[in-house]
Enzyme design. Structure first.
Site, PDB file in Angstrom:
ATOM      1  N   ASP A   1      -6.081   2.247   8.115  1.00 45.32           N
ATOM      2  CA  ASP A   1      -7.479   1.820   8.147  1.00 45.32           C
ATOM      3  C   ASP A   1      -7.663   0.317   8.275  1.00 45.32           C
ATOM      4  OD1 ASP A   1      -7.903   4.469   7.751  1.00 45.32           O
ATOM      5  OD2 ASP A   1      -9.069   4.273   5.915  1.00 45.32           O
TER       6      ASP A   1
ATOM      7  N   GLY B   1       0.803  -1.212   0.000  1.00 48.62           N
ATOM      8  CA  GLY B   1       0.000   0.000   0.000  1.00 48.62           C
ATOM      9  C   GLY B   1       0.835   1.259   0.000  1.00 48.62           C
TER      10      GLY B   1
ATOM     11  N   GLU C   1     -18.756  17.244   4.061  1.00 47.18           N
ATOM     12  CA  GLU C   1     -17.961  18.030   3.117  1.00 47.18           C
ATOM     13  C   GLU C   1     -18.458  17.858   1.692  1.00 47.18           C
ATOM     14  OE1 GLU C   1     -13.853  17.941   5.794  1.00 47.18           O
ATOM     15  OE2 GLU C   1     -13.990  16.712   3.983  1.00 47.18           O
TER      16      GLU C   1
ATOM     17  N   ALA D   1      -6.036  10.086   9.111  1.00 45.69           N
ATOM     18  CA  ALA D   1      -4.686  10.209   8.576  1.00 45.69           C
ATOM     19  C   ALA D   1      -3.616  10.333   9.663  1.00 45.69           C
ATOM     20  CB  ALA D   1      -4.625  11.399   7.618  1.00 45.69           C
TER      21      ALA D   1
ATOM     22  N   VAL E   1      -2.305  -6.904  -4.990  1.00 49.43           N
ATOM     23  CA  VAL E   1      -2.023  -7.842  -3.902  1.00 49.43           C
ATOM     24  C   VAL E   1      -3.187  -8.818  -3.822  1.00 49.43           C
ATOM     25  CG1 VAL E   1      -1.670  -8.093  -1.425  1.00 49.43           C
ATOM     26  CG2 VAL E   1      -0.660  -6.150  -2.637  1.00 49.43           C
TER      27      VAL E   1
ATOM     28  N   GLY F   1      -0.417   4.376   0.486  1.00 53.22           N
ATOM     29  CA  GLY F   1      -1.121   5.475   1.130  1.00 53.22           C
ATOM     30  C   GLY F   1      -0.211   6.195   2.110  1.00 53.22           C
TER      31      GLY F   1
ATOM     32  N   GLY G   1       0.153   5.990   5.355  1.00 55.93           N
ATOM     33  CA  GLY G   1       0.823   5.159   6.349  1.00 55.93           C
ATOM     34  C   GLY G   1       1.972   4.380   5.759  1.00 55.93           C
TER      35      GLY G   1
END
Length: 451
Positions: A308, A11, A170, A325, A79, A13, A15
């Site tokens: 997550d 991943g 939002e 985040a 993956v 992202g 993290g």
């Protein structure tokens, strides 16, 4: 020659990238695997969906993070699974061996088993989702401008957001401003009294993580933006034409309320990605991977999980850390540190996460923010939201264009990204389908091919 330990990160992202940055130029070989070659800055996806920003302004190439780190490499692949007994990751390019594994695969929308809703609603989770929603929103207005049947036109001009958390709030606020500040000036033959925007949530209130005063302020702002808010509601179905829902406290066989609409945007929850379903390890009720305070997966010394897809409940707390985040950044950094500590024979560090606060933007000059004892709303919170997200987002050049567009929108209310690049609206009149843009602009070519 001694082989260096190999750390595989699943991943790209925030993290996963944070962990790789911590391991850059260290005595390990790092391989990041992701099905996209870019990192998405998810807090700004709704601004792509509502035509404020372009796609290249919310992404950053993964390889660009590591131009000065020769020990970090990248593989573009899917993956498919993990075999911890063999220390292998199954990918679309074959098996990849690891010495240490960091799982940072993020999450996917959770439709809670409702396949009808999953087939017909529009999630807002990926870059492709934001492009699709943008095109869909603009397409329904083009269709409404040509529609002579009042009931069909009303359905085209009805917009429903499911989920009363930050994404739903939002998104609904952004769509309201797109409609009433921009499109109302351009579609001269549409009666905008026919437009309706709904925000439906299962929680008892909007932005449940906020203090009560800020929740009340957010609700007031949403109502000023012509958004009808209904909380404590459970969506029971959506067939592409009619959304049905009932109060959370009502029995299953209670009568449903309905809304005729062509647009349902889903942001009511997330779950781990499918490739983790068959991975045998300790998981919580939401199927997230349970980790220790060292970020190690329970029962595994060589596997870490961040963001997550992972679940950690601090001592004395009743709920796991939120899927935000800052949590992913802290976990990614600590996972990398503890791998290095292990290699050096040093004691591992433990996670001590303290929330820096929560915030949500509801539109131009409208936001709410809670950070420690500080409570803010309106222009000050809106300004803080903008600056914090600029400081967090990668990409110096895109940050310049984002700043310009935010300033331009603040002064003029214009939305420069009103492009229909994916005309996918079921029932769109053939005449409109034939004249709709079939080619993809430069900034969308790659993501269109990937979807």
């Amino acid at each position: 020659m001694t082989t260096r330990p190999r750390v595989v990160i699943l991943g790209g992202g925030i993290g996963g990238i944070k962990a790789a940055q911590q391991l850059a130029n260290q005595p390990v070989d790092v391989l990041i695997i992701d099905h996209n070659n870019y990192q998405v800055f998810q807090p700004l996806l709704y601004q792509v969906a509502t035509s404020m920003l372009s796609t290249d302004e919310v992404v950053y190439p993964i390889r660009a993070f590591f131009k000065k780190a020769a020990n970090v490499d990248f593989m573009l692949a899917e993956v498919n699974g993990i075999q911890p007994e063999a220390k292998v990751v199954k990918t679309s390019h074959g098996d990849v061996a690891y010495d240490y594994l960091i799982i940072a695969l993020g999450s996917t929308p959770n439709f809670f088993g409702n396949q009808e809703v999953e087939r017909n609603a529009l999630p807002l989770k990926t870059l492709q989702d934001s492009i699709r929603i943008r095109s869909h929103l603009l397409s329904v207005f083009e269709a409404a401008a040509a529609e002579t049947d009042p009931e069909k036109r009303k359905a085209l001009l009805t917009f429903v957001f499911v989920g009363a958390g930050p994404i739903g709030v939002e998104g609904a606020g952004g769509v309201s401003e797109l409609i009433y500040d921009v499109l109302q000036k351009e579609f001269h033959h549409i009666d905008f009294n026919e437009v309706s925007i709904h925000l439906i949530g299962a929680d008892k209130c909007v932005l449940g993580m906020m203090p009560e005063k800020l929740r009340t302020e957010a609700l007031h702002v949403l109502q000023k933006k012509h958004i009808e808010v209904q909380c404590s509601m459970l969506v029971t179905g959506y067939d592409g034409e009619t959304l049905s829902y009932r109060p959370m406290s009502a029995p299953k066989d209670a009568p449903r309320s309905t809304i005729k609409t062509k647009t349902v945007v889903w942001s009511a929850g997330v779950r781990p990605v499918n490739c983790l379903n068959g991975f045998e390890c300790e998981k919580d009720r939401g199927k997230r991977l349970l980790i220790e305070d060292t970020i190690q997966l329970q029962g595994y010394d060589d596997i870490f999980a961040v963001g997550d897809c992972s679940s950690f409940t601090p001592a004395g707390e009743q709920r796991p850390l939120p899927t935000l985040a800052p949590v992913a950044l802290a976990e990614g950094q600590l996972a990398a540190k503890n791998i290095l500590h292990t290699l050096r024979g040093e004691p591992l560090e433990h996670l001590h996460y303290k929330s820096k606060g929560v915030m949500a933007i509801i539109g131009n000059k409208e936001a709410v923010m809670a950070a420690g004892p500080l409570r803010s709303r309106g222009f000050l919170a809106w300004s803080a939201w903008l600056w914090i997200h600029l400081l967090t987002k990668a990409g110096f050049h895109s940050n310049i264009t984002v700043t310009f567009k935010w300033l331009f929108n603040y002064l003029s209310g214009a939305r420069l990204g009103r492009l229909i690049t994916r005309p996918e609206l079921p029932g769109l009149p053939e005449a409109l389908r034939n004249t709709a843009e079939k080619t993809v602009p430069t900034d969308d070519k790659q993501v269109s091919k990937a979807s």
